[in-house]
Design a protein around this motif. Structure first.
Motif, PDB file in Angstrom:
ATOM      1  N   LYS A  67      24.330  -5.526  58.710  1.00 30.96           N
ATOM      2  CA  LYS A  67      25.138  -4.484  59.362  1.00 30.96           C
ATOM      3  C   LYS A  67      25.754  -3.612  58.276  1.00 30.96           C
ATOM      4  CE  LYS A  67      28.126  -4.097  63.418  1.00 30.96           C
ATOM      5  NZ  LYS A  67      27.039  -3.942  64.383  1.00 30.96           N
ATOM      6  N   THR A  68      25.333  -2.344  58.228  1.00 26.96           N
ATOM      7  CA  THR A  68      25.699  -1.445  57.137  1.00 26.96           C
ATOM      8  C   THR A  68      26.243  -0.133  57.695  1.00 26.96           C
ATOM      9  OG1 THR A  68      23.988  -2.376  55.696  1.00 26.96           O
ATOM     10  CG2 THR A  68      24.785  -0.167  55.147  1.00 26.96           C
ATOM     11  N   PRO A  69      27.312   0.429  57.105  1.00 23.14           N
ATOM     12  CA  PRO A  69      27.803   1.742  57.540  1.00 23.14           C
ATOM     13  C   PRO A  69      26.706   2.799  57.403  1.00 23.14           C
ATOM     14  CG  PRO A  69      29.410   0.673  56.117  1.00 23.14           C
ATOM     15  CD  PRO A  69      28.152  -0.145  56.033  1.00 23.14           C
ATOM     16  N   ALA A  70      26.553   3.618  58.424  1.00 29.20           N
ATOM     17  CA  ALA A  70      25.500   4.633  58.411  1.00 29.20           C
ATOM     18  C   ALA A  70      25.654   5.601  57.241  1.00 29.20           C
ATOM     19  CB  ALA A  70      25.508   5.393  59.736  1.00 29.20           C
ATOM     20  N   GLU A  71      26.888   5.807  56.792  1.00 26.09           N
ATOM     21  CA  GLU A  71      27.117   6.743  55.684  1.00 26.09           C
ATOM     22  C   GLU A  71      26.447   6.286  54.389  1.00 26.09           C
ATOM     23  OE1 GLU A  71      31.281   6.385  53.922  1.00 26.09           O
ATOM     24  OE2 GLU A  71      31.537   5.347  55.846  1.00 26.09           O
ATOM     25  N   PHE A  72      26.164   4.975  54.294  1.00 22.68           N
ATOM     26  CA  PHE A  72      25.495   4.455  53.102  1.00 22.68           C
ATOM     27  C   PHE A  72      23.978   4.491  53.223  1.00 22.68           C
ATOM     28  CE2 PHE A  72      29.425   1.591  52.396  1.00 22.68           C
ATOM     29  CZ  PHE A  72      30.124   2.673  51.878  1.00 22.68           C
ATOM     30  N   LEU A  73      23.485   4.988  54.366  1.00 25.87           N
ATOM     31  CA  LEU A  73      22.044   5.061  54.614  1.00 25.87           C
ATOM     32  C   LEU A  73      21.678   6.493  54.989  1.00 25.87           C
ATOM     33  CD1 LEU A  73      21.755   1.813  56.772  1.00 25.87           C
ATOM     34  CD2 LEU A  73      21.100   2.057  54.368  1.00 25.87           C
ATOM     35  N   PRO A  74      21.750   7.420  54.057  1.00 26.83           N
ATOM     36  CA  PRO A  74      21.554   8.845  54.372  1.00 26.83           C
ATOM     37  C   PRO A  74      20.169   9.169  54.915  1.00 26.83           C
ATOM     38  CG  PRO A  74      21.529   8.474  51.997  1.00 26.83           C
ATOM     39  CD  PRO A  74      21.981   7.195  52.618  1.00 26.83           C
ATOM     40  N   ASP A  75      19.184   8.324  54.629  1.00 26.53           N
ATOM     41  CA  ASP A  75      17.828   8.590  55.104  1.00 26.53           C
ATOM     42  C   ASP A  75      17.578   8.077  56.520  1.00 26.53           C
ATOM     43  OD1 ASP A  75      17.216   9.757  52.666  1.00 26.53           O
ATOM     44  OD2 ASP A  75      16.540   7.857  51.793  1.00 26.53           O
ATOM     45  N   LYS A  90      18.474   8.298  60.353  1.00 27.11           N
ATOM     46  CA  LYS A  90      19.094   9.229  61.295  1.00 27.11           C
ATOM     47  C   LYS A  90      19.538   8.478  62.554  1.00 27.11           C
ATOM     48  CE  LYS A  90      18.083  12.496  58.442  1.00 27.11           C
ATOM     49  NZ  LYS A  90      19.146  13.041  57.562  1.00 27.11           N
ATOM     50  N   VAL A  91      20.837   8.283  62.682  1.00 25.48           N
ATOM     51  CA  VAL A  91      21.393   7.576  63.842  1.00 25.48           C
ATOM     52  C   VAL A  91      22.643   8.307  64.314  1.00 25.48           C
ATOM     53  CG1 VAL A  91      20.486   5.310  63.196  1.00 25.48           C
ATOM     54  CG2 VAL A  91      22.718   6.053  62.321  1.00 25.48           C
ATOM     55  N   ASP A  92      23.047   8.013  65.559  1.00 27.82           N
ATOM     56  CA  ASP A  92      24.256   8.602  66.127  1.00 27.82           C
ATOM     57  C   ASP A  92      25.425   7.625  66.120  1.00 27.82           C
ATOM     58  OD1 ASP A  92      22.915  10.987  66.703  1.00 27.82           O
ATOM     59  OD2 ASP A  92      22.171  10.172  68.604  1.00 27.82           O
ATOM     60  N   THR A  93      25.282   6.508  65.422  1.00 26.13           N
ATOM     61  CA  THR A  93      26.323   5.500  65.377  1.00 26.13           C
ATOM     62  C   THR A  93      26.899   5.386  63.965  1.00 26.13           C
ATOM     63  OG1 THR A  93      24.711   3.760  64.888  1.00 26.13           O
ATOM     64  CG2 THR A  93      25.231   4.167  67.219  1.00 26.13           C
ATOM     65  N   LYS A  94      28.072   4.790  63.870  1.00 22.21           N
ATOM     66  CA  LYS A  94      28.714   4.616  62.569  1.00 22.21           C
ATOM     67  C   LYS A  94      28.123   3.452  61.789  1.00 22.21           C
ATOM     68  CE  LYS A  94      33.217   6.568  63.857  1.00 22.21           C
ATOM     69  NZ  LYS A  94      34.679   6.295  63.942  1.00 22.21           N
ATOM     70  N   TRP A  95      27.465   2.531  62.497  1.00 20.23           N
ATOM     71  CA  TRP A  95      26.912   1.344  61.858  1.00 20.23           C
ATOM     72  C   TRP A  95      25.441   1.192  62.214  1.00 20.23           C
ATOM     73  CZ3 TRP A  95      29.739  -1.828  58.591  1.00 20.23           C
ATOM     74  CH2 TRP A  95      31.117  -1.555  58.536  1.00 20.23           C
ATOM     75  N   VAL A  96      24.683   0.705  61.254  1.00 20.85           N
ATOM     76  CA  VAL A  96      23.258   0.439  61.475  1.00 20.85           C
ATOM     77  C   VAL A  96      23.055  -1.075  61.385  1.00 20.85           C
ATOM     78  CG1 VAL A  96      20.910   0.781  60.642  1.00 20.85           C
ATOM     79  CG2 VAL A  96      22.577   2.660  60.530  1.00 20.85           C
ATOM     80  N   SER A  97      22.504  -1.641  62.435  1.00 17.60           N
ATOM     81  CA  SER A  97      22.299  -3.085  62.488  1.00 17.60           C
ATOM     82  C   SER A  97      20.813  -3.391  62.618  1.00 17.60           C
ATOM     83  CB  SER A  97      23.061  -3.675  63.687  1.00 17.60           C
ATOM     84  OG  SER A  97      22.956  -5.074  63.722  1.00 17.60           O
ATOM     85  N   SER A  98      20.336  -4.339  61.821  1.00 17.08           N
ATOM     86  CA  SER A  98      18.922  -4.704  61.861  1.00 17.08           C
ATOM     87  C   SER A  98      18.776  -6.184  61.537  1.00 17.08           C
ATOM     88  CB  SER A  98      18.110  -3.874  60.858  1.00 17.08           C
ATOM     89  OG  SER A  98      18.598  -4.069  59.542  1.00 17.08           O
ATOM     90  N   ASN A  99      17.706  -6.790  62.020  1.00 14.83           N
ATOM     91  CA  ASN A  99      17.436  -8.184  61.690  1.00 14.83           C
ATOM     92  C   ASN A  99      17.166  -8.314  60.191  1.00 14.83           C
ATOM     93  OD1 ASN A  99      17.695  -9.140  64.331  1.00 14.83           O
ATOM     94  ND2 ASN A  99      15.543  -8.747  64.793  1.00 14.83           N
ATOM     95  N   MET A 100      17.678  -9.365  59.599  1.00 10.78           N
ATOM     96  CA  MET A 100      17.490  -9.573  58.166  1.00 10.78           C
ATOM     97  C   MET A 100      16.020  -9.829  57.847  1.00 10.78           C
ATOM     98  SD  MET A 100      20.868 -11.856  57.219  1.00 10.78           S
ATOM     99  CE  MET A 100      20.165 -12.464  55.682  1.00 10.78           C
ATOM    100  N   THR A 101      15.568  -9.229  56.775  1.00  8.53           N
ATOM    101  CA  THR A 101      14.216  -9.458  56.277  1.00  8.53           C
ATOM    102  C   THR A 101      14.208 -10.705  55.397  1.00  8.53           C
ATOM    103  OG1 THR A 101      14.568  -8.146  54.280  1.00  8.53           O
ATOM    104  CG2 THR A 101      13.814  -6.967  56.264  1.00  8.53           C
TER     105      THR A 101
END
Length: 277
Positions: free
Chosen positions: A88-96, A98-109
């Motif tokens: 779970k990472t703040p979207a601001e740290f993932l500039p590439d 494109k989401v409409d949320t403040k946080w990006v959540s993904s299953n761990m690799t």
């Protein structure tokens, strides 16, 4: 991490945590089961199962047995019902991204699992943080406390570099909430903890079928929380709670608010007082 330990009960066919681990980390798992489930569990996971003594049939003495059995090793104890391991990472740290949320959540690799466990090892080896783990899905994300938090609640999972922690840690004096008790014992003795808020676990609801749901009632929880407040009156405050959802919906019980950082800070104050006394 030398061992991943999963105590389990009543969930022979529902090993969610194990199933969500990469093969590399599944190979480090040892299940801990009660005597009556050993044969069936060992048939499913041969060579991965440890049998508790017959007299142990609740979680607190199980955790004491695990502590005694694995003391001296670097191990992690995990609940058996994790639906997901998440990044779970703040979207601001993932500039590439494109989401409409403040946080990006993904299953761990698989690579992120390696990174997480390498991080735990570095905390032990380089910073003297000898207990910690993954944050949980119910912790509200806050960019101020990302990617780590120090001296906080630890629940559902915890690693221990046990050779650097007190041998006489007590796990079985309370019927439930043994993880709270152990965490407070360590914090008040000056052993800082840390959780990753970047890497998290999504856990099942409190008191879902299996595990200690057979005896963890609202009455039991209320009694134990009062006992915890008696043990740590400066750090545990009680309040009445009635959940609106989940297996305990509508049941009133005594919950507790624990001041984890204050518990750790008390150990630092005591150290200074002892030094100047």
């Amino acid at each position: 991490m030398e061992h991943l330990v999963i105590p389990t009960l009543g969930r022979l066919d529902r090993q969610r945590t194990y199933n969500n681990l990469p093969k590399k980390w599944q190979d480090k798992v040892q299940f801990v089961v009660q005597d009556h489930e050993y044969d069936a569990m060992n048939e499913r996971y041969p060579g991965k199962v440890l049998r508790l003594p017959k007299e142990i049939n609740k979680l607190s003495p199980t955790r004491q047995w695990i502590w005694d059995e694995f003391y001296g090793t670097r191990h992690m104890v995990l609940d058996d019902d994790f639906d997901h391991f998440k990044n779970k990472t703040p979207a601001e740290f993932l500039p590439d991204v494109k989401v409409d949320t403040k946080w990006v959540s993904s299953n761990m690799t698989d690579e992120e699992f390696d990174d997480a466990f390498d991080m735990f090892n570095k905390w032990c080896d380089e910073e003297g943080i000898y207990h910690g783990g993954f944050s949980t899905s119910w912790t509200v994300p806050d960019a101020r406390w990302w990617p780590i938090m120090d001296n906080v609640r630890i629940a559902t999972n915890c690693y221990f570099d046990s050779k650097n922690l007190p041998r006489n840690l007590i796990w079985d004096r309370l019927e439930t909430s043994q993880d709270f008790d152990a965490n407070l014992q360590l914090l008040t003795q000056g052993y800082a903890n840390r959780v990753s808020t970047k890497y998290r676990v999504t856990v099942g609801g409190t008191n879902i079928k299996g595990g200690c749901s057979t005896y963890r009632t609202a009455e039991t929880m209320s009694r134990v929380h009062k006992q915890l407040a008696e043990l740590y009156p400066d750090f545990v405050h009680l309040k009445t709670k009635v959940p609106k959802s989940g297996p305990m919906a509508g049941q009133e019980f005594v919950a507790c608010h624990i001041m984890w950082r204050k518990a750790y800070e008390s150990s630092q104050t005591n150290t200074l007082e002892d030094f100047f006394s």
